[in-house]
Design an enzyme around this catalytic site. Structure first.
Site, PDB file in Angstrom:
ATOM      1  N   CYS A  16       0.815  -1.210   0.000  1.00 29.64           N
ATOM      2  CA  CYS A  16       0.000   0.000   0.000  1.00 29.64           C
ATOM      3  C   CYS A  16       0.860   1.276   0.000  1.00 29.64           C
ATOM      4  CB  CYS A  16      -0.929   0.089   1.210  1.00 29.64           C
ATOM      5  SG  CYS A  16      -1.680  -1.437   1.700  1.00 29.64           S
ATOM      6  N   ARG A  41       2.264   0.649  -5.721  1.00 25.21           N
ATOM      7  CA  ARG A  41       2.289  -0.081  -4.450  1.00 25.21           C
ATOM      8  C   ARG A  41       1.005  -0.890  -4.218  1.00 25.21           C
ATOM      9  NH1 ARG A  41       6.492   2.360  -1.330  1.00 25.21           N
ATOM     10  NH2 ARG A  41       5.751   1.435   0.599  1.00 25.21           N
ATOM     11  N   TRP A  91      -3.183  -2.563  -1.253  1.00 19.95           N
ATOM     12  CA  TRP A  91      -2.974  -3.933  -1.750  1.00 19.95           C
ATOM     13  C   TRP A  91      -3.394  -4.806  -0.583  1.00 19.95           C
ATOM     14  CZ3 TRP A  91      -0.202  -8.396  -0.581  1.00 19.95           C
ATOM     15  CH2 TRP A  91      -0.046  -9.318  -1.616  1.00 19.95           C
ATOM     16  N   ASN A 117      -0.006   1.584   6.292  1.00 13.38           N
ATOM     17  CA  ASN A 117       0.697   0.531   5.542  1.00 13.38           C
ATOM     18  C   ASN A 117       1.226  -0.434   6.566  1.00 13.38           C
ATOM     19  OD1 ASN A 117       0.531   2.083   3.304  1.00 13.38           O
ATOM     20  ND2 ASN A 117       2.694   2.644   3.261  1.00 13.38           N
ATOM     21  N   GLY A 118       1.026  -1.716   6.327  1.00 18.45           N
ATOM     22  CA  GLY A 118       1.649  -2.672   7.232  1.00 18.45           C
ATOM     23  C   GLY A 118       0.672  -3.699   7.737  1.00 18.45           C
ATOM     24  N   GLU A 501      13.185 -15.827 -16.871  1.00 17.52           N
ATOM     25  CA  GLU A 501      12.677 -14.449 -16.896  1.00 17.52           C
ATOM     26  C   GLU A 501      11.654 -14.269 -18.019  1.00 17.52           C
ATOM     27  OE1 GLU A 501      12.516 -12.118 -14.960  1.00 17.52           O
ATOM     28  OE2 GLU A 501      12.193 -10.305 -16.127  1.00 17.52           O
ATOM     29  N   LYS A 505       7.814 -13.157 -17.316  1.00 15.06           N
ATOM     30  CA  LYS A 505       7.161 -11.996 -17.962  1.00 15.06           C
ATOM     31  C   LYS A 505       5.830 -12.425 -18.563  1.00 15.06           C
ATOM     32  CE  LYS A 505       8.793  -9.413 -16.485  1.00 15.06           C
ATOM     33  NZ  LYS A 505       9.835  -9.331 -15.576  1.00 15.06           N
ATOM     34  N   GLU A 508       3.152 -13.353 -15.781  1.00 18.64           N
ATOM     35  CA  GLU A 508       2.632 -12.289 -14.905  1.00 18.64           C
ATOM     36  C   GLU A 508       1.709 -11.309 -15.620  1.00 18.64           C
ATOM     37  OE1 GLU A 508       5.541  -9.672 -13.011  1.00 18.64           O
ATOM     38  OE2 GLU A 508       6.894 -10.044 -14.662  1.00 18.64           O
ATOM     39  N   HIS A 524      13.886 -35.315 -18.271  1.00 15.69           N
ATOM     40  CA  HIS A 524      13.779 -35.893 -16.925  1.00 15.69           C
ATOM     41  C   HIS A 524      12.389 -35.667 -16.332  1.00 15.69           C
ATOM     42  CE1 HIS A 524      17.991 -36.894 -16.863  1.00 15.69           C
ATOM     43  NE2 HIS A 524      18.241 -35.694 -17.361  1.00 15.69           N
ATOM     44  N   LYS A 623       3.939  -3.485  -7.353  1.00 12.33           N
ATOM     45  CA  LYS A 623       5.331  -3.302  -7.767  1.00 12.33           C
ATOM     46  C   LYS A 623       6.312  -3.535  -6.627  1.00 12.33           C
ATOM     47  CE  LYS A 623       8.269  -1.662 -10.954  1.00 12.33           C
ATOM     48  NZ  LYS A 623       8.562  -2.781 -11.853  1.00 12.33           N
TER      49      LYS A 623
HETATM   50  C1  F6R Z   1       8.505  -9.242 -12.006  1.00 17.41           C
HETATM   51  C2  F6R Z   1       8.763  -8.398 -10.874  1.00 17.41           C
HETATM   52  C3  F6R Z   1       8.961  -9.048  -9.554  1.00 17.41           C
HETATM   53  C4  F6R Z   1      10.094  -8.345  -8.796  1.00 17.41           C
HETATM   54  C5  F6R Z   1      10.209  -8.896  -7.373  1.00 17.41           C
HETATM   55  C6  F6R Z   1      11.352  -8.287  -6.617  1.00 17.41           C
HETATM   56  O1  F6R Z   1       8.360  -8.486 -13.178  1.00 17.41           O
HETATM   57  O2  F6R Z   1       8.819  -7.219 -10.984  1.00 17.41           O
HETATM   58  O3  F6R Z   1       9.219 -10.405  -9.676  1.00 17.41           O
HETATM   59  O4  F6R Z   1      11.284  -8.539  -9.483  1.00 17.41           O
HETATM   60  O5  F6R Z   1       9.013  -8.648  -6.713  1.00 17.41           O
HETATM   61  O6  F6R Z   1      11.212  -6.913  -6.516  1.00 17.41           O
HETATM   62  P1  F6R Z   1      12.457  -5.980  -6.242  1.00 17.41           P
HETATM   63  O7  F6R Z   1      13.372  -6.122  -7.416  1.00 17.41           O
HETATM   64  O8  F6R Z   1      11.885  -4.613  -6.110  1.00 17.41           O
HETATM   65  O9  F6R Z   1      13.100  -6.473  -4.989  1.00 17.41           O
END
Ligand code: F6R
Length: 628
Positions: A16, A41, A91, A117-118, A501, A505, A508, A524, A623
């Site tokens: 949040c 957030r 969130w 927040n928290g 990765e 992508k 997600e 395997h 994020k």
């Molecule tokens: C995927 C993504 C997440 C972050 C992860 C770590 O696109 O953004 O997997 O990489 O939550 O976040 P940070 O890098 O901020 O520690």
């Protein structure tokens, strides 16, 4: 016993975003603009509380911030005179993401409002106690408990600052809060523990926020609150105290930030814009660090001298998600170039076992946000064990950066899209600079190889641009495969992390079940899943394992999988084996992960866009992942 030790270090549970303002300006737009900048957030619900003619009014709405903006819009004229308020973007952790659970929350009489927040860990016990005292609860949140608790203390001491101080002594967990009370006009009280909170200072006005972007349009002067400090703000005064009521001198800092542009610059989504920023990010990161092939890399940020480096017996890297994938590539090149043994572990695993990091271990924390709870805890634990802490982050002002002995700011600029793209690129480049820098100091890499790699790095931006110039082909491939329900990405060696990765992508932002495997592992077990409903994307970079992946791809094709290649080879054989081929410019095998990821980012983007998904704000994600 180990878990107990961890709690003492301090856990961090925050999602949040919160924002607050008290001053002379009309508050509603300040709050909504601040929340817009904090939308990364969370985006489950949002709300504001403002003081209108000394009465508190709340506006809350579930869903995206836009819903709150639509709710408030017709009231803007009426609310114009309000000059104090608090706001929140959520969130969900405790309680469904609906309007009732949206913040702000209020006490029974509605005079005290709070944004938080928290997570309040002991909220259940407190809730029962407060209910027995006659408090009427309206939501399922832990936050509402805090509203009633502070109100109860206020009833006893008749002083809002003291009420906040006494109430927060009774709670366990993490919090950043802003509180207003109808009977205490023109006053906001804020405090925090294990959650970020800063106070922006203007002319006869103060701002409070979880993060800099929310206030940087208005001020560059701020105070970062330390844990358990309580600040009381009126338009003309800021009073800072500790939890014993002792007055403190605020440490005023100038924020090293420009106003944050949230423009898509003509791109349909932030993600596409951020993918396109990558060539210039590489250029900027290398500039001033690689001056010429035959000159040492300049990485003054790294405070490791030859003696310290020689003493290192291993490197431990901790990270999550996309940052973890960058770390996996970091491991590969650090071991190869520097001859130091490197472990990589998801932070969430690292913190729940007895680890052996010590003063001979270099611990590298990698994080775009610098606020990821698990990585912060992992870094703090290792710091206690005497390790040198090196942080690679896009946020040099973050909580994690404050733990660093050495700090590499990756300077990717603010990343708005929830799916990380440009920050991954910047983390990769930082790892290459770091590995080559250490190898150079140690003399562990042949000078011809070192020169070739430096030269190769400098040529990468043009190659990245070339890939972006040919994105039409990837867009067509995306359309063709968008309706498949599953996807497999395979690679070997360095690019195994690229496969992970690429798969991350895709899943997600499109919610397609995509998985990355080391190509040699297919037989395997996973090969059992393959048939004509399963596209397999093979990452085939020329070099040591090229022929091996070719054979693994043959095996997949023999099971009728739909085959796609991502390659820098012009090998004719590939035309028979693969239905679609994405060709990228030739590059040294060691550097290939840096450009190989770009087509995969584009593929994920175009599939999600074709499916009509919410590319920049995918469901269930935020994020900054600041809860465990
Ligand atoms: C995927 C993504 C997440 C972050 C992860 C770590 O696109 O953004 O997997 O990489 O939550 O976040 P940070 O890098 O901020 O520690």
């Amino acid at each position: 016993m180990f878990l107990k030790a961890r709690i003492l270090i301090g856990e961090i549970y925050i999602m949040c975003g919160i924002v607050g303002y008290v001053g002379k300006k009309s508050v509603v737009d300040i709050l909504l603009n601040g929340l817009t900048k904090l939308e990364y957030r969370g985006y489950d619900s949002a709300g504001i509380a403002v003081s209108v003619d000394n009465k508190i009014e709340m506006y809350k709405e579930e869903g995206k911030l836009q819903n709150l903006k639509n709710l408030v819009e017709p009231k803007k004229d009426y609310l114009k005179s309000s000059t104090m308020g608090i706001g929140h973007i959520r969130w969900a952790t405790h309680g469904a993401p609906n309007t009732i659970n949206a913040h702000p929350h209020s006490c029974t009489c509605g005079k005290l409002v709070i944004v938080h927040n928290g997570i309040i860990e002991n909220f259940k016990e407190l809730r029962e106690e407060l209910k027995n005292d006659g408090c009427v609860f309206r939501s399922e949140t832990d936050t509402e408990t805090l509203a009633h608790l502070i109100a109860r203390e206020y009833g006893k001491v008749n002083n809002l600052t003291d009420a906040v101080r006494l109430a927060t002594k009774q709670i366990n967990g993490a919090y950043a809060i802003c509180v207003m009370h109808q009977d205490v006009p023109n006053t906001i009280v804020a405090t925090k523990r294990n959650a970020p909170l800063l106070v922006g200072i203007g002319q006869n006005e103060y701002y409070v926020a979880s993060d800099v972007p929310a206030i940087i349009d208005y001020t560059k002067t701020a105070v970062y609150l330390d844990d358990n400090q309580i600040v009381t703000l009126t338009p003309d005064s800021m009073k800072l105290i500790n939890s014993f009521s002792v007055e403190l001198q605020p440490h005023i800092e100038t924020l090293p930030w420009e106003s944050v542009s949230l423009s898509k610059m003509g791109f349909k989504h932030f993600m596409l814009k951020e993918i396109h920023e990558q060539p210039s990010i590489i250029r900027n990161l290398l500039s001033g660090k690689i001056i010429a092939d035959n000159q040492p890399i300049k990485l003054d940020e790294v405070k490791l001298d030859l003696d310290t480096i020689k003493k290192l017996d291993r490197i431990q890297i901790v990270a999550c998600g996309t940052s973890l994938h960058a770390a996996m590539i970091g491991k590969y090149i650090l071991e190869d170039f520097c001859g130091i043994s490197v472990d990589v572990e998801p932070s969430s695993e690292f913190i729940y076992r007895k680890t052996t990091t010590n003063d001979k271990t270099l611990v590298i924390g990698v994080s775009q946000s610098g606020e990821t709870a698990d990585t912060i805890t992992a870094v703090k634990q290792s710091k206690k064990q005497g390790s040198h802490i090196l942080i690679i982050t896009n946020r040099p002002d973050s909580t994690m950066a404050r733990e660093a002995n050495s700090l590499i700011p990756v300077n990717a600029g603010i990343e708005v899209s929830v799916a990380a793209t440009k920050s991954y690129m910047a983390q990769l480049i930082s790892f290459y600079l770091l590995a080559l820098h250490i190898a150079e100091i140690k003399g562990s890499i042949e000078s011809a190889k070192l020169m070739a790699l430096k030269h190769g790095l400098i040529t990468l931006p043009e190659k990245a641009e070339e890939i972006l110039d040919h994105k039409k082909l990837i867009q067509e491939i995306a359309k063709k495969y968008a309706n498949f329900k599953n996807f497999v990405f395979v690679a070997r060696g360095l690019n195994y992390a690229t496969a992970l990765e690429g798969a991350l992508k895709l899943k997600e932002i499109s919610y397609i079940n995509a998985t990355g495997y080391p190509a040699g592992e297919l037989k395997h077990g996973p090969i059992a899943m393959l048939d004509e409903s399963m596209p397999v994307l093979s990452i085939m970079m020329k070099g040591m394992v090229y022929d091996k992946i070719l054979s693994n791809s043959e095996e997949a094709k023999a099971r009728d999988a739909r085959m796609i290649a991502l390659t820098n080879s012009d090998d004719e054989k590939l035309n028979d084996l693969f239905e679609d081929i994405i060709r990228i410019p030739d590059v040294d095998e060691y550097l290939s992960p840096i450009i190989a990821i770009i087509p995969l980012q584009l593929l994920a983007y175009y599939i999600a866009e074709f499916l009509g998904k919410d590319v920049d704000q995918p469901r269930n994600l935020a994020k900054s992942v600041t809860v465990e």
